[in-house]
Design a protein around this motif. Structure first.
Motif, PDB file in Angstrom:
ATOM      1  N   GLY A  72       8.965  12.673  -0.507  1.00 35.47           N
ATOM      2  CA  GLY A  72       9.039  11.289  -0.048  1.00 35.47           C
ATOM      3  C   GLY A  72       8.187  10.960   1.153  1.00 35.47           C
ATOM      4  O   GLY A  72       8.153   9.804   1.586  1.00 35.47           O
ATOM      5  N   TYR A  73       7.484  11.945   1.700  1.00 31.98           N
ATOM      6  CA  TYR A  73       6.658  11.720   2.885  1.00 31.98           C
ATOM      7  C   TYR A  73       5.181  11.878   2.540  1.00 31.98           C
ATOM      8  O   TYR A  73       4.816  12.744   1.730  1.00 31.98           O
ATOM      9  N   PRO A  74       4.312  11.052   3.152  1.00 32.66           N
ATOM     10  CA  PRO A  74       2.889  11.114   2.835  1.00 32.66           C
ATOM     11  C   PRO A  74       2.194  12.266   3.562  1.00 32.66           C
ATOM     12  O   PRO A  74       2.305  12.404   4.786  1.00 32.66           O
ATOM     13  N   GLY A 124       7.605  -0.123   5.575  1.00 36.37           N
ATOM     14  CA  GLY A 124       6.954  -1.399   5.324  1.00 36.37           C
ATOM     15  C   GLY A 124       7.955  -2.511   5.090  1.00 36.37           C
ATOM     16  O   GLY A 124       7.799  -3.630   5.594  1.00 36.37           O
ATOM     17  N   PHE A 125       9.022  -2.214   4.338  1.00 35.11           N
ATOM     18  CA  PHE A 125      10.023  -3.233   4.048  1.00 35.11           C
ATOM     19  C   PHE A 125      10.770  -3.647   5.311  1.00 35.11           C
ATOM     20  O   PHE A 125      11.036  -4.832   5.537  1.00 35.11           O
ATOM     21  N   ASP A 163      -7.722  -6.924   3.815  1.00 34.65           N
ATOM     22  CA  ASP A 163      -7.247  -5.782   3.054  1.00 34.65           C
ATOM     23  C   ASP A 163      -6.264  -6.163   1.957  1.00 34.65           C
ATOM     24  O   ASP A 163      -5.850  -5.314   1.170  1.00 34.65           O
ATOM     25  N   PHE A 164      -5.859  -7.437   1.900  1.00 36.85           N
ATOM     26  CA  PHE A 164      -4.961  -7.885   0.843  1.00 36.85           C
ATOM     27  C   PHE A 164      -5.740  -8.100  -0.450  1.00 36.85           C
ATOM     28  O   PHE A 164      -6.934  -8.373  -0.450  1.00 36.85           O
ATOM     29  N   ALA A 168       0.802  -1.224   0.000  1.00 37.28           N
ATOM     30  CA  ALA A 168       0.000   0.000   0.000  1.00 37.28           C
ATOM     31  C   ALA A 168       0.831   1.268   0.000  1.00 37.28           C
ATOM     32  O   ALA A 168       0.271   2.367  -0.098  1.00 37.28           O
ATOM     33  N   ALA A 169       2.164   1.156   0.106  1.00 38.51           N
ATOM     34  CA  ALA A 169       3.013   2.335   0.243  1.00 38.51           C
ATOM     35  C   ALA A 169       2.881   3.258  -0.968  1.00 38.51           C
ATOM     36  O   ALA A 169       2.930   2.809  -2.116  1.00 38.51           O
ATOM     37  N   GLU A 170       2.733   4.551  -0.687  1.00 37.96           N
ATOM     38  CA  GLU A 170       2.626   5.553  -1.733  1.00 37.96           C
ATOM     39  C   GLU A 170       3.847   6.457  -1.806  1.00 37.96           C
ATOM     40  O   GLU A 170       4.011   7.201  -2.766  1.00 37.96           O
TER      41      GLU A 170
END
Length: 462
Positions: A265-267, A145-146, A457-458, A135-137
């Motif tokens: 780089g930040y949401p 997440g990684f 959610d997957f 889901a990372a934007e």
């Protein structure tokens, strides 16, 4: 373990595409790949095959097949992959052929990952990290997440759990073998020392200001102010598109509009809100109520005024019940007289000229003047807000609750061990409670109530 039928799904993007990956997992995976390709490839080697319909033998496609026997696969079961040409008809033909194999069915969303969890290939925090990675934007969300997928919190929690078991073993040894001559007297104090050290480590992990959770969800910046101050024009400048209707008439924006941005780089989620003023019209009243509520809950408020009408001296705080910083944005400097404009713009950027506001900016949202300074300050604000977030252990409210419960149980054990007459059974029970809470974090115990929420959610095929 539940249903042990063999599952299959398209695990790549929506067709048409250059390549489509169909994944198969379960006890019938070997039979399925034999039926469709006539053979089972060597383990972990890509093999060129012809994929055929199982009934007629007609060739569907020429593809690469891979075979991963259990337990050395992603799910811990027998797994096969077919890398096909990504056309609609090819994919449909392969899925139809697989559905004809006995005990094979289409996978549910997240079912491959759930089987990996059930078979011990991933703990619950790694599953959540995988979901966050998908889901990372922004780059920062991707990195977080990684790191979680690779055990940032799971490995730490497992190390804590091992120390907890050591402490519990000491206490239980004291309880069970207190009559033995070779059992040391200071077992309780040794266990308390371990518990105290663990409590301190967990408290340090929790003392992150919620940055990990915030990085997942993104900062919220609310653009607020009186009607017709140019809020929507500024909103569109930030969004770099016509996301909100711009009109010369006051009260155009009635509801809260939001756009998600990647800011260096930040949401960041930016909100355009209704103009805040007293109104007798019910719809506008509701818009103002929503504007105040969303602005009050934001991480930063940009209070926009029309400096050409209101003047610099008239700007006042909006009276929001919020601890978030509030910046004054004096808009429409292009409409000022030339001399007044020069005075207004000269020292405005990041200049705390009003005690009520953290910073003051003078801009023209229409013409672009002053926007570079404002946008630069926003990027710096995001960077500062997430400065510690990228290394934080806690990324979800669930993690925080589990660790808080663990630390509380440890603290109770430490307090009891310091009593004049420690109750060893009570200390052991508190350590068991701490172990159980930590086990819920990684999914070792009592997690059925959270599994469905996580896996639903997957996407299908993951």
């Amino acid at each position: 373990m539940g249903d042990r039928s063999t599952i299959f799904a398209l695990s790549s993007g929506r067709p048409p595409a250059a390549i489509a990956v169909v994944r198969i997992s379960g006890p019938q995976a070997r039979l399925a790949v034999e039926r469709l390709t006539g053979r089972v490839p060597q383990p972990h080697q890509a093999t060129l095959v012809r994929v055929r319909e199982s009934a007629s033998g007609e060739v569907i496609d020429e593809a690469l097949a891979l075979w991963f026997p259990a337990p050395g696969s992603e799910t811990g079961e027998d797994v096969a992959e077919l890398q096909l040409h990504g056309g609609h008809a090819v994919i449909a033909g392969v899925l139809k052929a697989l559905s004809a194999v006995e005990d094979c069915r289409m996978a549910e969303p997240g079912e491959f990952t759930r089987r990996a969890f059930e078979n011990g290939k991933l703990d619950l925090t790694a599953v959540e990290g995988l979901g966050d990675l998908i889901a990372a934007e922004t780059a920062a969300q991707r990195r977080q997440g990684f790191r979680q997928l690779k055990g940032l919190i799971g490995d730490r929690a497992e190390a804590w759990r091992e120390h907890l078991i050591d402490a519990l073993a000491l206490v239980e040894a004291r309880i069970d073998f207190s009559d033995e001559a070779d059992v040391p007297e200071d077992l309780i104090s040794l266990a308390a020392k371990i518990a105290r050290s663990l409590s301190d480590e967990i408290a340090a992990a929790l003392a992150d200001g919620g940055r990990g959770e915030r990085l997942r969800d993104g900062l919220v910046v609310a653009i607020a102010g009186p009607p017709n101050a140019g809020k929507s024009t500024l909103f569109n400048r930030l969004a770099r598109r016509e996301a909100a209707i711009v009109s010369p008439f006051a009260g155009t924006t009635r509801d809260v509009i939001e756009v998600h941005l990647d800011l260096d780089g930040y949401p960041v989620t930016v909100l355009d809100t209704a103009g805040i003023r007293d109104s007798v019209e019910p719809v506008e009243q509701e818009g103002v109520r929503r504007a105040r509520a969303r602005a009050a809950a934001a991480d930063l408020v940009l209070w926009v005024t029309d400096v050409s009408v209101e003047g610099r001296a008239s700007a006042q705080l909006p009276g929001l019940k919020s601890d978030a910083p509030q910046w004054l944005v004096e808009n429409k400097i292009d409409l000022l007289e030339a001399s007044a404009r020069r005075r207004s713009f000269a020292g405005s950027c990041r200049n705390p000229k009003r005690d009520e506001f953290q910073f003051v900016f003078s801009i023209s949202a229409e013409g672009g003047e002053g926007l570079d300074a404002l946008f630069g300050a926003l990027a710096e604000f995001a960077s500062d807000s997430f400065a510690l977030g990228e290394a934080t252990v806690v990324t979800r409210a669930r993690h925080r609750r589990a660790l808080e419960e663990t630390a509380a149980a440890l603290d109770r054990a430490v307090v009891e061990s310091a009593a004049q007459t420690p109750r060893e059974e009570l200390i052991a029970e508190e350590l068991r409670q701490a172990t159980s809470a930590l086990g819920r974090l990684t999914g070792r115990v009592d997690v059925e109530d959270v599994l469905d929420k996580i896996f639903r959610d997957f996407c299908i095929g993951k």
